[in-house]
Design an enzyme around this catalytic site. Sequence first.
Site: not given
Length: 219
Positions: A137, A20, A165
């Site tokens: 996601d 991320s 995610h």
Amino acid sequence: DITAIFERYSGKKNVVIGHSYGCTFCTLLAHEQGPRMSRLVMVSGGAPSPLEPQPCHIFCLPVCLLDCISPMLVKCFLRRAFNTQDQLSTVEDMHKSFNVPAHVLRGTMVGQVWHEGDEVYHTEIEVPTLLIHGRQDGLVPLQDEYGMAEALPHCRLEVIEDVSHMVMMECPDRVNQLIHDFILQDSEELFSQKHVNRSPSRASLRSTSKAIPAHLLTS
């Protein structure tokens, strides 16, 4: 700071892995310290776009107010970051993934400013790269990941079905195997290949903040 940490602890061959927002730091290292990196792995990183401060968003609120609404933020994050709960050992695992104090969360989101990281910047990265993304996601669109795959000269994109995610928590064995095989793969083969496991679409290369739902960023 991240460069100083890398220089202090790096060896002759270094594999850097990020998830991320952490992929931004990985990209910086790969661009600035590329010759000292043998592999780069980025999970749920998103598009090759700069990070710009948002003019007005929820994280501009005082820490005391953020602390009051943190249960709502956690609930929103968990709903978008995980595809199914039954893929985790306990519900506590999910909550630990977002268990940060309000002042830390605010500082992280407000501090996402990186003007240099545009598409051209990413095309200059020569480190063999593995991109891993969950098809479901809810925080980073798959289209953005395709944009990253297009920008990086030596990369492979693996899209994993039925995860979101937090792909490394929802299917750790699969992610570990992908990384293991990637690290052991012959370097010459990595430099010669450009593999995306689905037909890419052009990403929307917008300046954004990562890993928080867009509707929470604008008040």
